[in-house]
Scaffold this active site. Structure first.
Site, PDB file in Angstrom:
ATOM      1  N   GLY A 159       0.854  -1.186   0.000  1.00  0.00           N
ATOM      2  CA  GLY A 159       0.000   0.000   0.000  1.00  0.00           C
ATOM      3  C   GLY A 159       0.884   1.228   0.000  1.00  0.00           C
ATOM      4  O   GLY A 159       2.070   1.140   0.357  1.00  0.00           O
TER       5      GLY A 159
ATOM      6  N   GLN B  30       3.221  10.002   1.278  1.00  0.00           N
ATOM      7  CA  GLN B  30       4.497   9.306   1.488  1.00  0.00           C
ATOM      8  C   GLN B  30       5.506   9.617   0.388  1.00  0.00           C
ATOM      9  O   GLN B  30       6.710   9.388   0.566  1.00  0.00           O
ATOM     10  CB  GLN B  30       4.268   7.792   1.573  1.00  0.00           C
TER      11      GLN B  30
ATOM     12  N   CYS C 243       5.688  -0.075   7.833  1.00  0.00           N
ATOM     13  CA  CYS C 243       5.365   1.124   7.055  1.00  0.00           C
ATOM     14  C   CYS C 243       6.587   1.536   6.236  1.00  0.00           C
ATOM     15  O   CYS C 243       7.706   1.531   6.750  1.00  0.00           O
ATOM     16  CB  CYS C 243       4.977   2.266   7.995  1.00  0.00           C
ATOM     17  N   LEU C 244       6.355   1.873   4.978  1.00  0.00           N
ATOM     18  CA  LEU C 244       7.484   2.250   4.116  1.00  0.00           C
ATOM     19  C   LEU C 244       8.115   3.562   4.570  1.00  0.00           C
ATOM     20  O   LEU C 244       9.237   3.866   4.188  1.00  0.00           O
ATOM     21  CB  LEU C 244       7.001   2.343   2.665  1.00  0.00           C
TER      22      LEU C 244
ATOM     23  N   HIS D 128      -4.658   1.613   7.645  1.00  0.00           N
ATOM     24  CA  HIS D 128      -3.286   2.109   7.779  1.00  0.00           C
ATOM     25  C   HIS D 128      -3.056   3.269   6.796  1.00  0.00           C
ATOM     26  O   HIS D 128      -2.482   4.306   7.152  1.00  0.00           O
ATOM     27  CB  HIS D 128      -2.294   0.960   7.501  1.00  0.00           C
ATOM     28  N   GLU D 129      -3.545   3.105   5.571  1.00  0.00           N
ATOM     29  CA  GLU D 129      -3.351   4.158   4.545  1.00  0.00           C
ATOM     30  C   GLU D 129      -4.211   5.380   4.834  1.00  0.00           C
ATOM     31  O   GLU D 129      -3.769   6.513   4.646  1.00  0.00           O
ATOM     32  CB  GLU D 129      -3.689   3.604   3.148  1.00  0.00           C
TER      33      GLU D 129
ATOM     34  N   HIS E 179      -2.553   7.697   7.056  1.00  0.00           N
ATOM     35  CA  HIS E 179      -1.567   8.568   6.385  1.00  0.00           C
ATOM     36  C   HIS E 179      -2.241   9.836   5.860  1.00  0.00           C
ATOM     37  O   HIS E 179      -1.675  10.923   5.920  1.00  0.00           O
ATOM     38  CB  HIS E 179      -0.889   7.840   5.214  1.00  0.00           C
TER      39      HIS E 179
HETATM   40  O1  K2U Z   1       1.728   2.652   4.159  1.00  0.00           O
HETATM   41  C1  K2U Z   1       2.690   1.958   3.928  1.00  0.00           C
HETATM   42  O2  K2U Z   1       3.831   2.252   4.264  1.00  0.00           O
HETATM   43  C2  K2U Z   1       2.479   0.669   3.217  1.00  0.00           C
HETATM   44  C3  K2U Z   1       2.531  -0.499   4.132  1.00  0.00           C
HETATM   45  C4  K2U Z   1       1.120  -1.033   4.111  1.00  0.00           C
HETATM   46  C5  K2U Z   1       0.774  -1.939   5.220  1.00  0.00           C
HETATM   47  C6  K2U Z   1       1.141  -1.680   6.523  1.00  0.00           C
HETATM   48  C7  K2U Z   1       0.746  -2.531   7.532  1.00  0.00           C
HETATM   49  C8  K2U Z   1      -0.023  -3.647   7.253  1.00  0.00           C
HETATM   50  C9  K2U Z   1      -0.380  -3.893   5.948  1.00  0.00           C
HETATM   51  C10 K2U Z   1       0.004  -3.037   4.947  1.00  0.00           C
HETATM   52  C11 K2U Z   1       3.653  -1.344   3.560  1.00  0.00           C
HETATM   53  O3  K2U Z   1       3.187  -2.177   2.576  1.00  0.00           O
HETATM   54  S1  K2U Z   1       4.573  -2.179   4.813  1.00  0.00           S
HETATM   55  C12 K2U Z   1       5.187  -3.575   4.118  1.00  0.00           C
HETATM   56  C13 K2U Z   1       4.266  -4.744   4.250  1.00  0.00           C
HETATM   57  C14 K2U Z   1       4.298  -5.676   3.270  1.00  0.00           C
HETATM   58  C15 K2U Z   1       3.488  -6.797   3.382  1.00  0.00           C
HETATM   59  C16 K2U Z   1       2.642  -6.970   4.483  1.00  0.00           C
HETATM   60  C17 K2U Z   1       2.614  -6.000   5.455  1.00  0.00           C
HETATM   61  C18 K2U Z   1       3.428  -4.879   5.355  1.00  0.00           C
HETATM   62 ZN    ZN Z   2       2.535   3.401   6.121  1.00  0.00          ZN
END
Ligand code: K2U
Ligand code: ZN
Length: 176
Positions: free
Chosen positions: A50, A55, A98-99, A140-141, A144
């Site tokens: 996501g 971001q 989170c990225l 989560h998004e 943001h």
């Molecule tokens: O917002 C972001 O930084 C994207 C996150 C989304 C996410 C966070 C927590 C739980 C699910 C999704 C990134 O994708 S974090 C990397 C990731 C990859 C696979 C599964 C969970 C998190």
């Molecule tokens: Zn995030």
């Protein structure tokens, strides 16, 4: 039809821009679609499942997501002006990352299901039920878009330790 986008730098904590409350998009235009193409390319390159526009430093209420598992065909989803409806009373913990907070993972409790309504890549209204990873990721998004990162759901001590760790790692990367 979606086009290949440009990979753009991802902001990391404690960048103050991540605390911005993003603005709604007035109309889904070719510029909005070009932004979503760049967001998706950036997310795949990270890799992540996501990404919210803030971001990559763009304060617009736009999210991209792809929950397809390894080895499955990509299933990109585009959300313009998303809104969460009917969050369940029951909550579930999930170990989030989170990225914008690289290499930090911790449990966050969120409603286990919800509905989301949004405009898609073509500006068409879509309303869907969210459960499991979809429910976790969309919430989560959505955080943001309100200037919230998952660390804000943790204790002050955990948040401060995480930010210090990210800053140290970013400094090392910059000097490499
Ligand atoms: O917002 C972001 O930084 C994207 C996150 C989304 C996410 C966070 C927590 C739980 C699910 C999704 C990134 O994708 S974090 C990397 C990731 C990859 C696979 C599964 C969970 C998190
Ligand atoms: Zn995030």
């Amino acid at each position: 039809m979606a086009k290949p986008g440009k990979i753009r730098p991802i902001l990391t904590v404690p960048d103050p821009r991540l605390k911005t409350v993003s603005e709604p998009v007035a109309t889904v235009t070719d510029d909005t679609r070009a932004l979503m193409d760049d967001m998706l390319a950036t997310m795949y390159a990270a890799p992540g499942i996501g990404l919210a526009a803030i971001q990559i430093g763009v304060p617009q209420r736009v999210i991209v997501m792809d929950l397809a598992g390894e080895g499955e065909d990509p299933q990109p989803k585009y959300f313009v002006n998303p809104e969460i409806l009917d969050p369940a009373d029951e909550t579930l913990p999930y170990q989030e990352g989170c990225l914008s907070v690289p290499d930090i993972y911790d449990d966050v409790e969120r409603p286990q299901s919800c509905r989301v309504t949004y405009l898609d890549y073509d500006g068409k209204r879509v309303t869907e039920d969210c459960e499991g990873l979809y429910a976790v990721c969309i919430q989560h998004e959505m955080d943001h878009l309100e200037g919230i990162v998952f660390l804000d759901h943790l204790s002050r001590l955990k948040r401060e330790r995480a930010i210090k760790k990210v800053m140290k790692a970013e400094k090392l990367k910059a000097s490499a």
